[in-house]
Enzyme design. Structure first.
Site, PDB file in Angstrom:
ATOM      1  N   TYR A  53       0.829  -1.203   0.000  1.00 46.41           N
ATOM      2  CA  TYR A  53       0.000   0.000   0.000  1.00 46.41           C
ATOM      3  C   TYR A  53       0.868   1.260   0.000  1.00 46.41           C
ATOM      4  O   TYR A  53       1.864   1.342   0.709  1.00 46.41           O
ATOM      5  CB  TYR A  53      -0.918   0.034   1.213  1.00 46.41           C
ATOM      6  CG  TYR A  53      -2.014  -1.013   1.236  1.00 46.41           C
ATOM      7  CD1 TYR A  53      -2.310  -1.799   0.129  1.00 46.41           C
ATOM      8  CD2 TYR A  53      -2.764  -1.207   2.388  1.00 46.41           C
ATOM      9  CE1 TYR A  53      -3.319  -2.752   0.170  1.00 46.41           C
ATOM     10  CE2 TYR A  53      -3.780  -2.163   2.441  1.00 46.41           C
ATOM     11  CZ  TYR A  53      -4.045  -2.936   1.322  1.00 46.41           C
ATOM     12  OH  TYR A  53      -5.041  -3.880   1.374  1.00 46.41           O
ATOM     13  N   ALA A 214     -18.559  -2.593  -2.065  1.00 42.59           N
ATOM     14  CA  ALA A 214     -18.378  -2.817  -3.507  1.00 42.59           C
ATOM     15  C   ALA A 214     -17.706  -1.626  -4.175  1.00 42.59           C
ATOM     16  O   ALA A 214     -18.134  -1.142  -5.222  1.00 42.59           O
ATOM     17  CB  ALA A 214     -19.713  -3.123  -4.182  1.00 42.59           C
ATOM     18  N   GLY A 216     -17.725   1.388  -3.373  1.00 42.61           N
ATOM     19  CA  GLY A 216     -18.537   2.600  -3.360  1.00 42.61           C
ATOM     20  C   GLY A 216     -19.903   2.410  -3.964  1.00 42.61           C
ATOM     21  O   GLY A 216     -20.795   3.239  -3.777  1.00 42.61           O
ATOM     22  N   LEU A 218     -22.289   0.469  -3.203  1.00 46.40           N
ATOM     23  CA  LEU A 218     -23.347   0.289  -2.214  1.00 46.40           C
ATOM     24  C   LEU A 218     -23.388   1.404  -1.175  1.00 46.40           C
ATOM     25  O   LEU A 218     -24.156   1.333  -0.218  1.00 46.40           O
ATOM     26  CB  LEU A 218     -23.159  -1.057  -1.496  1.00 46.40           C
ATOM     27  CG  LEU A 218     -23.269  -2.306  -2.377  1.00 46.40           C
ATOM     28  CD1 LEU A 218     -22.790  -3.538  -1.615  1.00 46.40           C
ATOM     29  CD2 LEU A 218     -24.706  -2.493  -2.849  1.00 46.40           C
TER      30      LEU A 218
END
Length: 321
Positions: A53, A214, A216, A218
């Site tokens: 990351y 998901a 964004g 959902l």
């Protein structure tokens, strides 16, 4: 906050796991610290990251931000369950990736240095490595456990058969094996129910759901989507699922909850799920979902959600005959 055992281990983790992928590339160091402080104050004791990351800041940047936060107050380390991952390429070196014993050892040492800690609670294999024998992987993790550098081992993005194979190999070595699997799982992506979750249930492996919103899709229009709801992928998904999302929004209004909160709560209502990963970009986004563990979805609500987002069943024998 509520807590659950992580798989068959005695370790207890918060139902909401703080995902840190945004720290650095999307969220400033200052705001990342604010999120971490708020998470601890809320009772979240589970922090997930990965050595890769960092986005445009470069691999390792997110772990380095966490390291600075731990260094500010060493007492923080004992208050959280710290999880990170190994597998992804960390440089152009052909051996600086994957799950060879050599890379696992070197990657763990590098993560410990960036995180400024002496041990990692949950060390996760980020992806399956089809070139690495499980015997080699278990040899490497056994060594790290013996050295006191890691405590538990988990997987991420593993198929059901690999979870079974990994634990059978561990059983043969008289070892604990995998205690968790971090898997893509949400209302629109339920394939994990076919074999991954059943395999985890059989072997006592706790499931940590990643992308429970998901990406964004959902989250609804309330800004819980980490700014990603305007991405081409989410826009395309919204168009393709417009009827489903409309029915989902209506149900959420009836429940007097935001779509994001309902989606997160739904995952926690599913069998075998230990925690849902939340990846807020700001402290306010985290505060907005802090009540999720208290949400109770009754049978009628869960049935309506299944009707809107049908499962791919029946599991685990969907295609057996």
């Amino acid at each position: 906050m509520k807590y659950r055992r992580l798989g068959r281990s005695a370790l207890k983790v918060s139902e909401l796991c703080l995902g840190t992928m945004n720290f650095g590339p999307r969220t400033s160091e200052e705001e990342s610290f604010a999120i971490l402080n708020e998470a601890v104050a809320m009772g979240i004791n589970f922090i997930d990251t990965a050595n890769q990351y960092g986005g445009h800041l470069g691999v390792g940047a997110t772990e380095s931000i966490l390291g600075k936060w731990f260094a500010e107050d060493p007492a923080r380390r004992d208050r959280v369950i710290l999880a990170t991952k190994v597998y992804e390429p960390m440089s152009g070196d052909i051996n600086d990736r994957g799950l060879s014993a050599r890379h696992i050892q070197m990657a763990c040492d590098a993560s410990l240095q960036r995180l400024k800690v002496d041990h990692i609670d949950l060390y996760q294999m980020h992806h399956i490595d089809r070139t690495a024998p499980m015997e080699e992987i278990w040899q490497a993790t056994d060594r790290l456990i013996a050295q006191g550098k890691i405590t538990y081992v988990g997987s991420s993005n593993f198929p059901g058969w690999k979870i079974a194979q990994a634990n059978e190999k561990a059983i043969a070595r008289h070892r604990l094996g995998l205690i968790s699997e971090q898997s893509l799982y949400n209302l629109t992506e339920r394939r994990a129910e076919l074999e991954v979750i059943p395999a985890c249930h059989e072997y006592g492996v706790g499931v940590i759901a990643w992308s429970p919103l998901a990406g964004g899709l959902l989250a609804g229009p309330s800004g819980e989507a980490d700014g990603r709801r305007h991405s081409p992928e989410v826009k395309a998904g919204t168009a393709a699922r417009s009827e489903q999302l409309s029915l989902f929004a209506e149900l959420c209004i009836e429940l007097d909850e935001t779509p994001g909160a309902v989606a997160l709560a739904w995952a926690l209502h599913q069998s075998g799920i230990t925690a849902s990963i939340v990846g807020p970009r700001s402290r306010q986004q985290l505060i907005a979902i802090g009540h999720v563990p208290e949400i109770v979805l009754d049978g009628a609500a869960l049935a309506r959600l299944d009707a809107i987002f049908p499962p791919i069943g029946p599991a685990p024998e969907a295609y057996a005959w």
